[in-house]
Design an enzyme around this catalytic site. Structure first.
Site, PDB file in Angstrom:
ATOM      1  CE  LYS A 160      -4.748   1.428   2.514  1.00  0.00           C
ATOM      2  NZ  LYS A 160      -5.106   1.998   0.912  1.00  0.00           N
TER       3      LYS A 160
HETATM    4  N1  PPE Z   1      -7.441  -1.916  -2.906  1.00  0.00           N
HETATM    5  C1  PPE Z   1      -7.129  -0.498  -2.697  1.00  0.00           C
HETATM    6  C2  PPE Z   1      -6.146   0.360  -3.578  1.00  0.00           C
HETATM    7  C3  PPE Z   1      -7.239   1.093  -1.971  1.00  0.00           C
HETATM    8  O1  PPE Z   1      -6.240   1.465  -1.051  1.00  0.00           O
HETATM    9  C4  PPE Z   1      -8.101  -0.504  -0.509  1.00  0.00           C
HETATM   10  C5  PPE Z   1      -8.413   0.281   0.739  1.00  0.00           C
HETATM   11  C6  PPE Z   1      -7.828  -1.655  -0.952  1.00  0.00           C
HETATM   12  C7  PPE Z   1      -8.415  -2.033  -2.292  1.00  0.00           C
HETATM   13  C8  PPE Z   1      -8.846  -2.665   0.652  1.00  0.00           C
HETATM   14  O2  PPE Z   1      -8.293  -2.428   1.737  1.00  0.00           O
HETATM   15  P1  PPE Z   1      -8.990  -3.356   3.330  1.00  0.00           P
HETATM   16  O3  PPE Z   1      -8.828  -1.660   3.531  1.00  0.00           O
HETATM   17  O4  PPE Z   1      -7.924  -3.536   3.563  1.00  0.00           O
HETATM   18  O5  PPE Z   1     -10.352  -3.593   2.913  1.00  0.00           O
HETATM   19  N2  PPE Z   1      -8.318   2.137   1.229  1.00  0.00           N
HETATM   20  C9  PPE Z   1      -8.236   3.058   1.980  1.00  0.00           C
HETATM   21  C10 PPE Z   1      -7.675   3.994   1.237  1.00  0.00           C
HETATM   22  C11 PPE Z   1      -9.005   5.071   1.326  1.00  0.00           C
HETATM   23  C12 PPE Z   1      -8.421   6.224   0.811  1.00  0.00           C
HETATM   24  O6  PPE Z   1      -9.491   6.578  -0.333  1.00  0.00           O
HETATM   25  O7  PPE Z   1      -7.189   6.548   1.377  1.00  0.00           O
HETATM   26  C13 PPE Z   1      -8.944   1.901   3.312  1.00  0.00           C
HETATM   27  O8  PPE Z   1     -10.080   2.147   2.700  1.00  0.00           O
HETATM   28  O9  PPE Z   1      -8.440   2.200   3.815  1.00  0.00           O
END
Ligand code: PPE
Length: 308
Positions: A160
Site C-alpha cells: 500500500k
Molecule cells: N484496494 C485499494 C487500492 C485500497 O486502497 C484499499 C483500501 C483496498 C483495496 C481495500 O483494503 P482493506 O481496507 O484492507 O479492505 N483503501 C484505503 C484508503 C482509501 C483512501 O481513500 O485513502 C482504505 O479503505 O482505508
C-alpha cells in the site's frame, strides 16, 4: 472528503498537537511518493471504542515497508499500541478512521531512497461513509476505467505504497468527471483487478466470487478477507476467481469492500444495472453481518476487535 480535525497526532513516538504535525517541503516522500500507509477503522461497541483488525493492518503496513525497503523504527507491538493511544487521546466515542503513515522525510534529495530518514505518523478522525450514505444504502454507479491497474512488475501491488495512488487518483477523476461514483480497474491482462480504494466481489448463482489479489494485481484487502470469512461462516460458497468485465455486467449482485468504504453494493457497471439495480439479498446480508461484526455485536468475531 474533508477532514474533521481532532486533537493529537502521533509522530515518531510522541503525541503532538494536530496543527503541529507538519513536515518539510523537501521531504523525500512528497517528491517521489516514497511511503506506505494504512487505513483502519474503530467502531463504538458495548465494551467501548474498538479498533477492527488492528494487528492485521499494522502487519500489512510492515509488509508494505518490507517490499519498499523502508526500515520502520518501531515493532508491530509498538505500532499497535501507538494506534490505540492515538484513538484514546482523541476521545472519539462514535468511532473513527485511523491513518498510519510511514514516509521518507527531510534530509536527502535524489531518487535513491536508502539514506532518507524514516518517519511514522498516526492520525485519527471521524469519517463518514466513504462512498456516501446513499451509496452504502442503495448502491454505487461504477465505470470501468481507461486507466489500467499497475502491472505488479511496475509497481508492487501487494504494497500500500503512497506513490501508487496516482494511478487510483487518475481513475477516480475519470469516473467522477464522467458522472459515476467510482472506477473499476482492469489489470494489464485485461482481467478485473480492483477499484481505486476497494476490492470487488460478484455473486453469481448464489456463489460469492472475488479476484485472487495476487493474480489480479490488487491490494490483498483486509475487508475482502473479512467478508470471505463471514460469507463462508454464513454457509455461502466462496471462491477466489479471475473475473472479466462481462462477469460484472451479468452478475446477479456485486459489491465493493474496503476499510474506508466498508461493504457497498454496486448498482450498475458501465450503465448496465447489476441484477435489478438494487442491493441483492446476499450483498445485504453480508453488509449487515459486517456492520454487526465491526460493532462487536457478534460473539464469533470479538477476536477481530481491540478495545482502545
Ligand atoms: N484496494 C485499494 C487500492 C485500497 O486502497 C484499499 C483500501 C483496498 C483495496 C481495500 O483494503 P482493506 O481496507 O484492507 O479492505 N483503501 C484505503 C484508503 C482509501 C483512501 O481513500 O485513502 C482504505 O479503505 O482505508
Amino acid at each position: 472528503m474533508p477532514i474533521t480535525e481532532t486533537s493529537k497526532i502521533w509522530m515518531d513516538g510522541t503525541l503532538v498537537d494536530w496543527a503541529d504535525a507538519t513536515t518539510h517541503v523537501l521531504s523525500h516522500g512528497l517528491h517521489y511518493g516514497t511511503g506506505a500507509f494504512e487505513g483502519v477503522r474503530a467502531y463504538p461497541t458495548s465494551r467501548g471504542v474498538a479498533v477492527f483488525r488492528l494487528r492485521e493492518h499494522m502487519a500489512r503496513l510492515l509488509r508494505s515497508c518490507k517490499i519498499l525497503m523502508i526500515e520502520v523504527p518501531f515493532t508491530l507491538d509498538e505500532l499497535c499500541d501507538a494506534v490505540l493511544e492515538t484513538v484514546r487521546v482523541n476521545d472519539l466515542p462514535g468511532g473513527c478512521y485511523i491513518r498510519p503513515l510511514v514516509y521518507l522525510g527531510y534530509g536527502e534529495m535524489g531518487v535513491n531512497p536508502l539514506n532518507a530518514p524514516v518517519r511514522v505518523a498516526i492520525a485519527a478522525w471521524p469519517w463518514g461513509a466513504y462512498l456516501g450514505d446513499e451509496g452504502l444504502a442503495r448502491g454505487v454507479r461504477m465505470k470501468i476505467s481507461s486507466w489500467q491497474r499497475h502491472d505488479p512488475n511496475a509497481m508492487p501491488t501487494a504494497a500500500k505504497g503512497t506513490g501508487m495512488y496516482l494511478n487510483s487518483g487518475l481513475a477516480k477523476i475519470e469516473a467522477i468527471k464522467a458522472g459515476y461514483d467510482e472506477a473499476i480497474m482492469l489489470g494489464p491482462d485485461g482481467r478485473i483487478s480492483e477499484c481505486t480504494g476497494e476490492n470487488l466481489f460478484v455473486v453469481r448463482n448464489g456463489v460469492v466470487l472475488t479476484p485472487p489479489p495476487s493474480i489480479a494485481g490488487a491490494l490483498p484487502g483486509i475487508t475482502q478477507e473479512t467478508v470471505v470469512s463471514i460469507a463462508s461462516d454464513l454457509g455461502y460458497e466462496v471462491r477466489f476467481e479471475t473475473l472479466i468485465r462481462t462477469d460484472l455486467y451479468l452478475a446477479d449482485e456485486a459489491f465493493l469492500t474496503g476499510t474506508a468504504a466498508e461493504v457497498v453494493p454496486i448498482a450498475s457497471v458501465d450503465d448496465r444495472s447489476v441484477g435489478d439495480g438494487r442491493p441483492g439479498p446476499i450483498t445485504s446480508r453480508l453488509q449487515e453481518t459486517y456492520f454487526q461484526a465491526v460493532r462487536g455485536e457478534l460473539e464469533r468475531y470479538q477476536g477481530w476487535l481491540t478495545v482502545a
